[in-house]
Scaffold this motif. Structure first.
Motif, PDB file in Angstrom:
ATOM      1  N   GLU A  63     -12.965  -6.630 -50.191  1.00 19.31           N
ATOM      2  CA  GLU A  63     -11.966  -7.694 -50.264  1.00 19.31           C
ATOM      3  C   GLU A  63     -12.626  -9.059 -50.406  1.00 19.31           C
ATOM      4  O   GLU A  63     -12.128  -9.929 -51.143  1.00 19.31           O
ATOM      5  CB  GLU A  63     -11.086  -7.661 -49.010  1.00 19.31           C
ATOM      6  N   ILE A  64     -13.744  -9.256 -49.736  1.00 20.19           N
ATOM      7  CA  ILE A  64     -14.447 -10.536 -49.840  1.00 20.19           C
ATOM      8  C   ILE A  64     -15.043 -10.713 -51.230  1.00 20.19           C
ATOM      9  O   ILE A  64     -14.933 -11.783 -51.845  1.00 20.19           O
ATOM     10  CB  ILE A  64     -15.546 -10.632 -48.764  1.00 20.19           C
ATOM     11  N   LEU A  65     -15.660  -9.667 -51.776  1.00 19.40           N
ATOM     12  CA  LEU A  65     -16.307  -9.772 -53.084  1.00 19.40           C
ATOM     13  C   LEU A  65     -15.301 -10.049 -54.196  1.00 19.40           C
ATOM     14  O   LEU A  65     -15.646 -10.674 -55.211  1.00 19.40           O
ATOM     15  CB  LEU A  65     -17.100  -8.500 -53.384  1.00 19.40           C
ATOM     16  N   LEU A  66     -14.068  -9.597 -54.016  1.00 20.09           N
ATOM     17  CA  LEU A  66     -13.021  -9.896 -54.998  1.00 20.09           C
ATOM     18  C   LEU A  66     -12.713 -11.384 -55.068  1.00 20.09           C
ATOM     19  O   LEU A  66     -12.183 -11.866 -56.084  1.00 20.09           O
ATOM     20  CB  LEU A  66     -11.745  -9.118 -54.670  1.00 20.09           C
ATOM     21  N   MET A  67     -13.059 -12.129 -54.012  1.00 17.23           N
ATOM     22  CA  MET A  67     -12.839 -13.579 -53.993  1.00 17.23           C
ATOM     23  C   MET A  67     -13.927 -14.336 -54.752  1.00 17.23           C
ATOM     24  O   MET A  67     -13.828 -15.548 -54.930  1.00 17.23           O
ATOM     25  CB  MET A  67     -12.775 -14.087 -52.546  1.00 17.23           C
ATOM     26  N   LYS A  68     -14.988 -13.626 -55.171  1.00 18.30           N
ATOM     27  CA  LYS A  68     -16.103 -14.230 -55.918  1.00 18.30           C
ATOM     28  C   LYS A  68     -16.712 -15.440 -55.183  1.00 18.30           C
ATOM     29  O   LYS A  68     -16.874 -16.531 -55.755  1.00 18.30           O
ATOM     30  CB  LYS A  68     -15.646 -14.654 -57.319  1.00 18.30           C
ATOM     31  N   PRO A  69     -17.102 -15.262 -53.922  1.00 17.68           N
ATOM     32  CA  PRO A  69     -17.656 -16.404 -53.181  1.00 17.68           C
ATOM     33  C   PRO A  69     -19.096 -16.709 -53.592  1.00 17.68           C
ATOM     34  O   PRO A  69     -19.826 -15.842 -54.098  1.00 17.68           O
ATOM     35  CB  PRO A  69     -17.598 -15.930 -51.733  1.00 17.68           C
ATOM     36  N   ASP A  70     -19.501 -17.942 -53.331  1.00 16.33           N
ATOM     37  CA  ASP A  70     -20.902 -18.334 -53.510  1.00 16.33           C
ATOM     38  C   ASP A  70     -21.712 -18.058 -52.250  1.00 16.33           C
ATOM     39  O   ASP A  70     -22.944 -17.989 -52.314  1.00 16.33           O
ATOM     40  CB  ASP A  70     -20.999 -19.815 -53.862  1.00 16.33           C
ATOM     41  N   GLY A  71     -21.025 -17.917 -51.115  1.00 17.74           N
ATOM     42  CA  GLY A  71     -21.721 -17.658 -49.863  1.00 17.74           C
ATOM     43  C   GLY A  71     -20.772 -17.152 -48.799  1.00 17.74           C
ATOM     44  O   GLY A  71     -19.553 -17.325 -48.888  1.00 17.74           O
ATOM     45  N   ILE A  72     -21.357 -16.525 -47.767  1.00 15.63           N
ATOM     46  CA  ILE A  72     -20.598 -15.986 -46.643  1.00 15.63           C
ATOM     47  C   ILE A  72     -21.095 -16.632 -45.358  1.00 15.63           C
ATOM     48  O   ILE A  72     -22.305 -16.670 -45.103  1.00 15.63           O
ATOM     49  CB  ILE A  72     -20.766 -14.456 -46.515  1.00 15.63           C
ATOM     50  N   MET A  73     -20.176 -17.136 -44.549  1.00 15.35           N
ATOM     51  CA  MET A  73     -20.511 -17.645 -43.227  1.00 15.35           C
ATOM     52  C   MET A  73     -19.941 -16.694 -42.186  1.00 15.35           C
ATOM     53  O   MET A  73     -18.746 -16.381 -42.206  1.00 15.35           O
ATOM     54  CB  MET A  73     -19.926 -19.045 -43.023  1.00 15.35           C
TER      55      MET A  73
END
Length: 372
Positions: free
Chosen positions: A205-215
């Motif tokens: 689910e997070i990768l579908l958001m196409k983030p530049d980073g994870i906190m």
């Protein structure tokens, strides 16, 4: 209100209650900060705990609208030596007692907090309860010994619904294990486009958001109780840069094969020295944790120890050998406390930019090869 604090080890402390008139049961810990009680009370990492302030005068600058670290406090109760009824500060809007009444929280004052702190340092963190002065002490102690404490603190303080704090910079997904608002402030200050998500989200689910980073945020309780976190982190390692703070730091350790253990009385306060082993520099840090990474267990992992606490030599920082991932046990966002380690947010920004540039370069090279 005549009240008393009773510990499961049998010690009894008599005092005066403030805030709501109710019995309060929780894990009794101490904090060595001289200021910052408002941030402490509203820090979700104190969920389920009764906090003893070692500094004797608390409430002397009141409560204001700006210094909260969450919308609703999760702390169970507060123990102080002297409670100030007449705060003096230009930002003051209410007394500590008024705030506790408004939020249905309870505390006890006129306690010998130095004696209580010595008990906790000697015997370790224990369960305790604030009750009316006429309660039978032997009965209360027996009940304390057989009463368990909740283990779902993270689920109780994590957001249920994702929300955004828009920005025009890098896109960061903040996994809320009990996040302080200070983390969000530091990210938005750097123009990050932040999406705050629940602790039970999946890597997919997070990768579908196409983030530049994870906190990975701070949070309360035993890291081993956050069952879904190792799978979440392993699903993200190597695919996107990761920065973990406090509980997030411990969860990265567990995900990579390290172990954690419970400290005797924890680190809580705004005055803890930490040594950066790679830069050979010391920072004074804000801390709030009752668990730590087992340093011996790091030997069989792909993690490198980067920081240690100078008070007891426990682990305070990690970096992955192969993936863009690092973490610290302390709070670089402070609130309360010194901002010596604030630069770590800039390091996270640089890590995300470098990773993004590497991906872009690799993609261009692939396209060039495809043309021939």
């Amino acid at each position: 209100m005549n009240k008393k604090l009773i510990l499961e080890t049998g010690e009894v402390f008599h005092g005066q209650g403030f805030g709501a008139d109710q019995d309060i049961l929780g894990e009794v810990v101490f904090n060595t900060g001289m200021t910052g009680y408002q941030e402490l009370i509203s820090d979700p990492s104190y969920c389920g705990q009764i906090v003893c302030m070692t500094y004797p005068l608390i409430g002397n600058y009141g409560i204001n609208r700006d210094d909260y670290e969450s919308i609703e406090p999760a702390i169970k109760g507060l123990i102080v030596k002297e409670l100030c009824d007449f705060p003096s500060n230009f930002r003051n809007q209410m007394t500590l007692d008024e705030f506790f009444r408004n939020k249905n929280l309870s505390g006890i004052s006129e306690i010998d907090t130095r004696r209580l702190t010595r008990v906790l340092r000697d015997k370790g963190v224990v369960k305790g309860i604030i009750v009316n002065a006429d309660e039978d002490e032997s009965t209360v102690v027996q009940n304390l010994k057989t009463t368990g404490l909740p283990t779902d603190q993270v689920a109780s303080v994590s957001t249920e619904t994702p929300y955004a704090s828009p920005g025009r910079g890098l896109k960061v997904v903040l996994v809320d294990f009990g996040s302080k608002l200070g983390i969000l402030r530091e990210l938005t200050h750097r123009e990050c486009d932040v999406i705050v998500v629940s602790q039970d989200i999946t890597a997919e689910e997070i990768l579908l958001m196409k983030p530049d980073g994870i906190m990975l945020s701070n949070g309360p309780g035993d890291p081993e109780d956050v069952k879904g976190a190792p799978a979440l982190i392993n699903g993200l390692l190597g695919k996107v840069p990761i920065f973990g703070i406090c509980l997030g730091h411990q969860l990265i350790g567990l995900a990579c094969g390290a172990k954690t253990f419970k400290l005797k009385f924890g680190h809580r306060g705004g005055n803890h020295p930490v040594l950066d082993l790679e830069k050979n520099k010391v920072a004074i840090t804000s801390q709030n944790h009752g668990y730590a990474i087992d340093q011996e267990s790091l030997r069989s992992t792909d993690l490198i120890e980067t920081h240690i606490a100078l008070n007891d030599r426990t682990n305070e920082g990690l970096r992955h050998k192969f993936h863009p991932c690092f973490s610290v046990q302390y709070h670089p966002e402070a609130s309360p406390g010194p901002e010596d380690a604030n630069y770590l947010f800039d390091d996270f920004i640089s890590l995300m930019k470098d990773f993004k540039n590497q991906e872009s370069t690799a993609k261009n090279q692939e396209q060039e090869h495809a043309q021939f």
